[in-house]
Design a protein around this motif. Structure first.
Motif, PDB file in Angstrom:
ATOM      1  N   ARG A 182       0.840  -1.184   0.000  1.00 12.53           N
ATOM      2  CA  ARG A 182       0.000   0.000   0.000  1.00 12.53           C
ATOM      3  C   ARG A 182       0.882   1.244   0.000  1.00 12.53           C
ATOM      4  NH1 ARG A 182      -2.760  -3.453  -1.436  1.00 12.53           N
ATOM      5  NH2 ARG A 182      -4.840  -4.069  -0.689  1.00 12.53           N
ATOM      6  N   VAL A 183       0.264   2.395  -0.172  1.00 13.51           N
ATOM      7  CA  VAL A 183       1.002   3.661  -0.235  1.00 13.51           C
ATOM      8  C   VAL A 183       0.535   4.546   0.912  1.00 13.51           C
ATOM      9  CG1 VAL A 183       1.556   5.666  -1.653  1.00 13.51           C
ATOM     10  CG2 VAL A 183       1.146   3.450  -2.747  1.00 13.51           C
ATOM     11  N   ASP A 184       1.495   5.076   1.699  1.00 13.34           N
ATOM     12  CA  ASP A 184       1.113   5.913   2.824  1.00 13.34           C
ATOM     13  C   ASP A 184       0.899   7.364   2.389  1.00 13.34           C
ATOM     14  OD1 ASP A 184       3.623   7.131   2.604  1.00 13.34           O
ATOM     15  OD2 ASP A 184       4.495   6.044   4.295  1.00 13.34           O
ATOM     16  N   ALA A 185       0.579   8.214   3.339  1.00  9.73           N
ATOM     17  CA  ALA A 185       0.248   9.609   3.025  1.00  9.73           C
ATOM     18  C   ALA A 185       1.422  10.362   2.423  1.00  9.73           C
ATOM     19  CB  ALA A 185      -0.229  10.315   4.293  1.00  9.73           C
ATOM     20  N   ALA A 186       2.634   9.884   2.680  1.00 10.29           N
ATOM     21  CA  ALA A 186       3.823  10.530   2.127  1.00 10.29           C
ATOM     22  C   ALA A 186       4.229   9.954   0.779  1.00 10.29           C
ATOM     23  CB  ALA A 186       4.986  10.409   3.115  1.00 10.29           C
ATOM     24  N   GLY A 187       3.428   9.014   0.261  1.00  9.95           N
ATOM     25  CA  GLY A 187       3.727   8.432  -1.042  1.00  9.95           C
ATOM     26  C   GLY A 187       4.726   7.292  -0.992  1.00  9.95           C
ATOM     27  N   ARG A 188       4.973   6.728   0.192  1.00 12.49           N
ATOM     28  CA  ARG A 188       5.931   5.638   0.324  1.00 12.49           C
ATOM     29  C   ARG A 188       5.208   4.297   0.373  1.00 12.49           C
ATOM     30  NH1 ARG A 188       8.575   8.982   5.155  1.00 12.49           N
ATOM     31  NH2 ARG A 188       6.454   8.511   5.867  1.00 12.49           N
ATOM     32  N   PHE A 189       5.824   3.285  -0.239  1.00 14.84           N
ATOM     33  CA  PHE A 189       5.266   1.942  -0.184  1.00 14.84           C
ATOM     34  C   PHE A 189       5.452   1.356   1.215  1.00 14.84           C
ATOM     35  CE2 PHE A 189       6.660   1.983  -4.793  1.00 14.84           C
ATOM     36  CZ  PHE A 189       5.387   2.177  -5.294  1.00 14.84           C
TER      37      PHE A 189
END
Length: 264
Positions: A182-189
């Motif tokens: 998934r992708v977090d709010a900062a755009g990291r996997f």
């Protein structure tokens, strides 16, 4: 010829057309996803073939139109990466970028389809217990220091391609099942392990004759140190497809893809 910069008005018009196309696609799709398939998987009927792929290994197989492929996880710690080619012409292959783009989602689960680079539907996801699959990062590559002999997805797929008379240039981007990226709010996997149960399963219906390669490895984002368990692959006979089949009607793009299939 010298490059002529596009005007802000032209770029704004293109953006407006794109957003309108996106709006129509999203409005057409179901507003709620289908319910997850039950766990454990029901006993499979109409079985043609069953094989077990140990952790770290791969397999290749042919599948005819209408046949159903079930992937059954044997526990936590492994993920199954898939590559697919049209049986009649291996230059037509799975196009994961288009699959995501034309369905306006990276959430490839029950009710979604997998497109080829010719705009045709290769596989339909007809059952899925978790929806925890990775369309973004691909399988594992060669491992780093400390585990130089551990088998990985990249090397397995190169071997699989060679067995099929292909080479690494024929490999498409891979879809990986049982991989809750998934992708977090900062755009990291990140790896959302809570989405997996250890007895998850998924069923894929072939919408054309296909050649497949599958590799059972630990995903690079999976921090688990558990041994990679085997995955059970079951091939089933074709079954009836109803007029309201979700995969054939969930999106306008899927409808067009099946129309392309019908044209041959």
């Amino acid at each position: 010829m010298p490059h002529t910069p596009r005007s802000p008005e032209a770029m704004a018009a293109d953006r407006a057309r794109y957003e309108e196309h996106q709006r129509r696609g999203l409005n057409f799709a179901p507003k709620a996803p289908p319910s997850p398939s039950p766990r454990p998987a029901p006993t499979a009927e109409d079985v043609l073939h069953v094989r077990s792929v140990p952790g770290g290994w791969y397999t290749t197989m042919a599948i005819n139109q209408g046949q159903v492929l079930r992937l059954q996880a044997g526990g936590l710690g492994g993920s199954v990466s898939l590559a697919a080619w049209a049986a009649r012409d291996s230059s037509e292959r799975l196009n994961l970028a288009d699959t995501v783009k034309v369905q306006w989602t990276t959430d490839l689960g029950k009710g979604r389809v997998l497109f080829s680079d010719m705009g045709r539907v290769m596989l339909s996801i007809i059952e899925d217990s978790s929806g925890a699959h990775d369309a973004l990062t691909g399988g594992s590559g060669p491992t780093g220091a400390g585990t130089p002999n551990e088998r990985n997805t990249r090397d397995n797929m190169i071997l699989a391609a060679a067995k099929l008379g292909l080479d690494r240039r024929d490999l498409p981007a891979l879809l990986t099942f049982f991989a809750p990226v998934r992708v977090d709010a900062a755009g990291r996997f990140f790896w959302n392990a809570a989405l997996l149960s250890g007895d998850d399963w998924v069923e894929l219906r072939a919408e054309m004759p296909l050649t497949l390669a599958l590799s059972n490895n630990r995903h690079p984002l999976d921090a688990s140190l558990a041994e990679v368990p085997p995955v059970t692959i079951t091939l089933r006979k074709p079954g009836p497809v109803g007029e309201n089949d979700l995969c054939r009607s969930a999106t306008a793009e899927a409808i067009r893809g099946f129309e392309n299939n019908a044209r041959g």
